[in-house]
Design an enzyme around this catalytic site. Sequence first.
Site, PDB file in Angstrom:
ATOM      1  N   GLY A 166      21.891  17.705  53.436  1.00  0.00           N
ATOM      2  CA  GLY A 166      21.399  16.915  54.566  1.00  0.00           C
ATOM      3  C   GLY A 166      20.036  16.303  54.298  1.00  0.00           C
ATOM      4  O   GLY A 166      19.696  15.259  54.875  1.00  0.00           O
ATOM      5  N   GLU A 170      27.169  20.257  48.836  1.00  0.00           N
ATOM      6  CA  GLU A 170      28.039  20.780  49.892  1.00  0.00           C
ATOM      7  C   GLU A 170      29.296  21.457  49.348  1.00  0.00           C
ATOM      8  O   GLU A 170      29.733  22.481  49.876  1.00  0.00           O
ATOM      9  CB  GLU A 170      28.437  19.663  50.869  1.00  0.00           C
ATOM     10  N   ALA A 199      20.682  20.945  55.573  1.00  0.00           N
ATOM     11  CA  ALA A 199      20.938  21.507  56.899  1.00  0.00           C
ATOM     12  C   ALA A 199      20.764  23.012  56.782  1.00  0.00           C
ATOM     13  O   ALA A 199      20.954  23.587  55.701  1.00  0.00           O
ATOM     14  CB  ALA A 199      22.355  21.162  57.319  1.00  0.00           C
ATOM     15  N   GLU A 217      20.675  13.257  52.449  1.00  0.00           N
ATOM     16  CA  GLU A 217      21.276  12.274  53.372  1.00  0.00           C
ATOM     17  C   GLU A 217      20.223  11.641  54.283  1.00  0.00           C
ATOM     18  O   GLU A 217      20.307  10.455  54.608  1.00  0.00           O
ATOM     19  CB  GLU A 217      22.368  12.956  54.200  1.00  0.00           C
TER      20      GLU A 217
HETATM   21  N1  DAK Z   1      19.217  26.559  54.962  1.00  0.00           N
HETATM   22  C1  DAK Z   1      18.601  27.682  55.391  1.00  0.00           C
HETATM   23  N2  DAK Z   1      17.663  28.329  54.678  1.00  0.00           N
HETATM   24  C2  DAK Z   1      17.328  27.804  53.489  1.00  0.00           C
HETATM   25  C3  DAK Z   1      17.929  26.630  52.975  1.00  0.00           C
HETATM   26  C4  DAK Z   1      18.910  25.988  53.784  1.00  0.00           C
HETATM   27  N3  DAK Z   1      19.510  24.841  53.416  1.00  0.00           N
HETATM   28  N4  DAK Z   1      17.397  26.383  51.756  1.00  0.00           N
HETATM   29  C5  DAK Z   1      16.497  27.353  51.522  1.00  0.00           C
HETATM   30  N5  DAK Z   1      16.447  28.221  52.572  1.00  0.00           N
HETATM   31  C6  DAK Z   1      15.611  29.397  52.730  1.00  0.00           C
HETATM   32  C7  DAK Z   1      16.115  30.525  51.835  1.00  0.00           C
HETATM   33  O1  DAK Z   1      17.194  31.219  52.464  1.00  0.00           O
HETATM   34  C8  DAK Z   1      14.853  31.385  51.734  1.00  0.00           C
HETATM   35  O2  DAK Z   1      14.705  32.094  52.932  1.00  0.00           O
HETATM   36  P1  DAK Z   1      14.439  33.702  52.888  1.00  0.00           P
HETATM   37  O3  DAK Z   1      15.554  34.282  52.076  1.00  0.00           O
HETATM   38  O4  DAK Z   1      13.081  33.794  52.225  1.00  0.00           O
HETATM   39  O5  DAK Z   1      14.441  34.067  54.335  1.00  0.00           O
HETATM   40  C9  DAK Z   1      13.730  30.315  51.702  1.00  0.00           C
HETATM   41  O6  DAK Z   1      14.288  29.134  52.243  1.00  0.00           O
HETATM   42  C10 DAK Z   1      13.243  30.000  50.299  1.00  0.00           C
HETATM   43  O7  DAK Z   1      14.379  29.678  49.514  1.00  0.00           O
HETATM   44  P2  DAK Z   1      14.714  30.427  48.127  1.00  0.00           P
HETATM   45  O8  DAK Z   1      14.146  31.795  48.111  1.00  0.00           O
HETATM   46  O9  DAK Z   1      16.177  30.268  47.903  1.00  0.00           O
HETATM   47  O10 DAK Z   1      13.884  29.505  47.115  1.00  0.00           O
HETATM   48  P3  DAK Z   1      14.196  29.231  45.588  1.00  0.00           P
HETATM   49  O11 DAK Z   1      13.024  28.495  45.060  1.00  0.00           O
HETATM   50  O12 DAK Z   1      14.637  30.468  44.888  1.00  0.00           O
HETATM   51  O13 DAK Z   1      15.459  28.249  45.600  1.00  0.00           O
HETATM   52  C11 DAK Z   1      16.731  26.331  46.366  1.00  0.00           C
HETATM   53  C12 DAK Z   1      15.319  26.967  46.137  1.00  0.00           C
HETATM   54  C13 DAK Z   1      16.522  25.006  47.107  1.00  0.00           C
HETATM   55  C14 DAK Z   1      17.380  26.071  45.008  1.00  0.00           C
HETATM   56  C15 DAK Z   1      17.595  27.328  47.203  1.00  0.00           C
HETATM   57  O14 DAK Z   1      16.857  27.703  48.365  1.00  0.00           O
HETATM   58  C16 DAK Z   1      18.875  26.709  47.663  1.00  0.00           C
HETATM   59  O15 DAK Z   1      19.837  26.595  46.894  1.00  0.00           O
HETATM   60  N6  DAK Z   1      18.940  26.351  48.945  1.00  0.00           N
HETATM   61  C17 DAK Z   1      20.123  25.816  49.559  1.00  0.00           C
HETATM   62  C18 DAK Z   1      20.234  24.357  49.204  1.00  0.00           C
HETATM   63  C19 DAK Z   1      21.489  23.757  49.728  1.00  0.00           C
HETATM   64  O16 DAK Z   1      22.595  24.124  49.357  1.00  0.00           O
HETATM   65  N7  DAK Z   1      21.291  22.779  50.612  1.00  0.00           N
HETATM   66  C20 DAK Z   1      22.382  22.012  51.143  1.00  0.00           C
HETATM   67  C21 DAK Z   1      22.864  22.642  52.383  1.00  0.00           C
HETATM   68  S1  DAK Z   1      24.380  21.876  52.873  1.00  0.00           S
HETATM   69  C22 DAK Z   1      27.315  18.631  58.829  1.00  0.00           C
HETATM   70  C23 DAK Z   1      26.122  19.242  59.009  1.00  0.00           C
HETATM   71  C24 DAK Z   1      25.287  19.393  57.966  1.00  0.00           C
HETATM   72  C25 DAK Z   1      25.632  19.022  56.703  1.00  0.00           C
HETATM   73  C26 DAK Z   1      26.834  18.447  56.533  1.00  0.00           C
HETATM   74  C27 DAK Z   1      27.655  18.235  57.581  1.00  0.00           C
HETATM   75  N8  DAK Z   1      28.243  18.497  59.933  1.00  0.00           N
HETATM   76  C28 DAK Z   1      28.240  19.505  60.957  1.00  0.00           C
HETATM   77  C29 DAK Z   1      29.153  17.409  59.933  1.00  0.00           C
HETATM   78  C30 DAK Z   1      24.753  19.253  55.622  1.00  0.00           C
HETATM   79  C31 DAK Z   1      25.016  20.195  54.747  1.00  0.00           C
HETATM   80  C32 DAK Z   1      23.930  20.668  53.901  1.00  0.00           C
HETATM   81  O17 DAK Z   1      22.801  20.257  53.965  1.00  0.00           O
END
Ligand code: DAK
Length: 255
Positions: free
Chosen positions: A108, A131, A63, A111
């Site tokens: 997400g 998360e 997400a 998921e």
């Molecule tokens: N959201 C927004 N932007 C994201 C992103 C994300 N999940 N993942 C990556 N990006 C963006 C980065 O911010 C960066 O943007 P700029 O800084 O260039 O503007 C661009 O994508 C490239 O990412 P990186 O520069 O970080 O790339 P790397 O290769 O260095 O790293 C990475 C890749 C995947 C390891 C890293 O980007 C990362 O850790 N990303 C976050 C992954 C993450 O934690 N995903 C899970 C999110 S939590 C719910 C609603 C939703 C959910 C649950 C409940 N309710 C309301 C009930 C879901 C939650 C989630 O999904």
Amino acid sequence: MFIKKEIKNQIGILTIDRPDALNAMNPDILKEMDQAVKGMIADESVGVIILTGAGEKAFIAGADIKVMQQLDKRAALEFGKLGQEVTMTIEDSPKPVIAAVNGFALGGGCEIALSCHLRFVSENAIFAQPEVKLGLIPGWGGTQRLPRIVGKGNAIELIIGGHMINADEAHRIGLANKVFPLNDLLEESMKFAKIILGNGPNCIAESLHCINESAGHSLIDGLNMEVDSFSQLFETDETTEGLTAFVEKRKANFR
Ligand code: DAK
């Protein structure tokens, strides 16, 4: 438009196309995906659906954390429900949906892959439910679907560890059905789709329905509980810190 749609030989291919943010899902993309999947379900020329991500790095990196950073409890509930609706549309599809996971499937993104009927993954695929590192819990069905697919022990390890696993480990625990070189992933997914297309569409739809029902009627109750817990977190400092730390590109300080 963030979802590309193609139909090739009765296979509907939906590609999430936001590679600059690693295909992270915001509310607009979720709504678009829901419509796109429903459109493929309604299209009589389509028998199997493949869902994949644009680029060579990510299926869906989760997400959109920058959107989540702005949510209050009410908006979090809406965002959670929207994601859950999309995953229910996919899971309830009478036409098989194959996730062709071409890189990161995080939070997400994992998921959404879990709601698909099959997960074919590239050798560079990385799965995680990270998360808890962001002050969150999985909110689009992860607490409910992951244990049903990989077993309770493996699901607990992934959800409370928040760590990443590679394609081989995902395959070992049953999260990935098959692993292919990245360049072959779409073609191999289409090959299997072609096998499915040779089988009876009603039998397939009925099989999917029965298999979904076998998971128990409490899935909806479980999803409701999950989304309530998720939205409560948006009134805590821990969640604010987790989301802010990601946006500020630093490690979260929870304790
Ligand atoms: N959201 C927004 N932007 C994201 C992103 C994300 N999940 N993942 C990556 N990006 C963006 C980065 O911010 C960066 O943007 P700029 O800084 O260039 O503007 C661009 O994508 C490239 O990412 P990186 O520069 O970080 O790339 P790397 O290769 O260095 O790293 C990475 C890749 C995947 C390891 C890293 O980007 C990362 O850790 N990303 C976050 C992954 C993450 O934690 N995903 C899970 C999110 S939590 C719910 C609603 C939703 C959910 C649950 C409940 N309710 C309301 C009930 C879901 C939650 C989630 O999904």
